[in-house]
Design a protein around this motif. Sequence first.
Motif, short mmCIF file in Angstrom:
data_model
loop_
_atom_site.label_atom_id
_atom_site.label_comp_id
_atom_site.label_asym_id
_atom_site.label_seq_id
_atom_site.Cartn_x
_atom_site.Cartn_y
_atom_site.Cartn_z
N LEU A 1 -0.25 7.86 5.65
CA LEU A 1 -1.21 7.48 6.57
C LEU A 1 -1.72 6.09 6.25
N ARG A 2 -1.60 5.27 7.03
CA ARG A 2 -2.21 3.91 6.82
C ARG A 2 -3.20 3.36 7.73
N ASN A 3 -4.05 2.67 7.20
CA ASN A 3 -5.12 2.15 7.95
C ASN A 3 -4.75 0.71 8.04
N THR A 4 -4.33 0.27 9.45
CA THR A 4 -3.96 -1.01 9.75
C THR A 4 -5.18 -2.25 9.54
N SER A 5 -6.53 -1.70 9.70
CA SER A 5 -7.46 -2.64 9.64
C SER A 5 -7.66 -3.15 8.10
N ARG A 6 -7.20 -2.53 7.21
CA ARG A 6 -7.53 -2.93 5.67
C ARG A 6 -6.94 -4.28 5.35
N LYS A 7 -7.58 -4.79 4.70
CA LYS A 7 -7.04 -6.28 4.14
C LYS A 7 -6.04 -5.81 2.94
N GLN A 8 -5.23 -6.96 2.91
CA GLN A 8 -4.18 -6.55 1.91
C GLN A 8 -4.17 -7.87 0.95
N PRO A 9 -4.09 -7.81 -0.39
CA PRO A 9 -3.70 -6.55 -1.34
C PRO A 9 -5.09 -5.97 -1.67
N MET A 10 -5.01 -4.85 -2.35
CA MET A 10 -6.10 -4.02 -2.79
C MET A 10 -6.89 -4.95 -3.86
N LYS A 11 -8.41 -4.91 -3.59
CA LYS A 11 -9.14 -5.88 -4.53
C LYS A 11 -8.72 -5.37 -6.14
N ALA A 12 -8.75 -6.57 -6.72
CA ALA A 12 -8.55 -6.38 -8.52
C ALA A 12 -9.24 -5.16 -8.92
N SER A 13 -10.70 -5.25 -8.52
CA SER A 13 -11.85 -4.33 -9.15
C SER A 13 -11.39 -2.81 -8.96
N TYR A 14 -10.81 -2.70 -7.75
CA TYR A 14 -10.35 -1.23 -7.44
C TYR A 14 -9.10 -0.89 -8.30
N LYS A 15 -8.36 -1.89 -8.32
CA LYS A 15 -6.98 -1.73 -9.02
C LYS A 15 -7.30 -1.39 -10.48
N ALA A 16 -8.22 -2.24 -10.97
CA ALA A 16 -8.62 -2.08 -12.61
C ALA A 16 -9.25 -0.48 -12.77
N ALA A 17 -10.30 -0.11 -11.82
CA ALA A 17 -11.11 0.94 -11.97
C ALA A 17 -9.89 2.06 -11.81
N VAL A 18 -8.91 2.04 -10.88
CA VAL A 18 -7.75 3.10 -10.67
C VAL A 18 -7.22 3.27 -12.03
N VAL A 19 -6.65 2.02 -12.81
CA VAL A 19 -5.79 2.19 -13.80
C VAL A 19 -6.81 2.64 -14.99
N LEU A 20 -7.93 2.34 -15.12
CA LEU A 20 -8.78 2.75 -16.28
C LEU A 20 -8.82 4.34 -16.08
N LEU A 21 -9.16 4.79 -14.84
CA LEU A 21 -9.23 6.27 -14.71
C LEU A 21 -7.91 7.04 -15.04
N PHE B 1 -8.16 8.83 -7.23
CA PHE B 1 -7.95 9.10 -5.90
C PHE B 1 -8.85 8.87 -4.83
N LEU B 2 -10.04 9.08 -5.15
CA LEU B 2 -10.94 8.59 -4.24
C LEU B 2 -11.27 7.08 -4.30
N LEU B 3 -11.23 6.47 -5.36
CA LEU B 3 -11.30 4.89 -5.52
C LEU B 3 -9.95 4.18 -4.60
N PHE B 4 -8.90 4.79 -4.77
CA PHE B 4 -7.72 4.65 -4.21
C PHE B 4 -7.91 4.50 -2.67
N SER B 5 -8.14 5.64 -2.42
CA SER B 5 -8.38 6.03 -0.60
C SER B 5 -9.47 5.05 -0.33
N LEU B 6 -10.53 4.79 -1.10
CA LEU B 6 -11.70 3.94 -0.51
C LEU B 6 -11.13 2.52 -0.52
N ALA B 7 -10.35 2.13 -1.48
CA ALA B 7 -9.70 0.73 -1.61
C ALA B 7 -8.76 0.59 -0.20
N ARG B 8 -7.92 1.70 0.13
CA ARG B 8 -7.08 1.57 1.09
C ARG B 8 -7.75 1.97 2.77
#
Length: 151
Positions: free
Chosen positions: A66-86, A118-125
């Motif tokens: 499932l993709r939300n077409t209204s989301r901006k690309q790419p994912m914000k760096a802060s979300y990426k960093a948080a997901v990687v840290l988790l 997973f929550l942060l990734f879903s939120l970012a997407r």
Amino acid sequence: MFTIKNYKMGFDLWGLLLFLFIMLPNFLWFALPAPNDVLRVSSVTPAADQIGQVFQVLMAAALCVLRNTSRKQPMKASYKAAVVLLVLLYFGGWLLYYAGITNAAVILILCLAPCMAFLLFSLARKNAVALLAAGGFLLCHLTYGVINFIR
């Protein structure tokens, strides 16, 4: 985020990769038991476990198709960093677990870190379906961890 018309079926490679990457330690655990393997005891929360598995499957499916077409690309760096840290925290938890450390902190890391990723990734997407399923999975996974292992 919740407008149905914004959602399209479409493969999300990053969603699949995140799910598979987080599952790697679980695959290892299935094949190679840890020295002090408290996670292999019978669960006293079978209903929560089964509901959690349903949420996990829904979450994985929503993350991957499932993709939300209204989301901006790419994912914000802060979300990426948080997901990687988790994810790194989660892997660290597994290293501690395989070192024989099975205290409450390790169990909480194993329960919370992947769910929060997973929550942060879903939120970012901006994937509300995956976000809701990840939230349900978090509640069930935490219930399992706390009731079965933290007393």
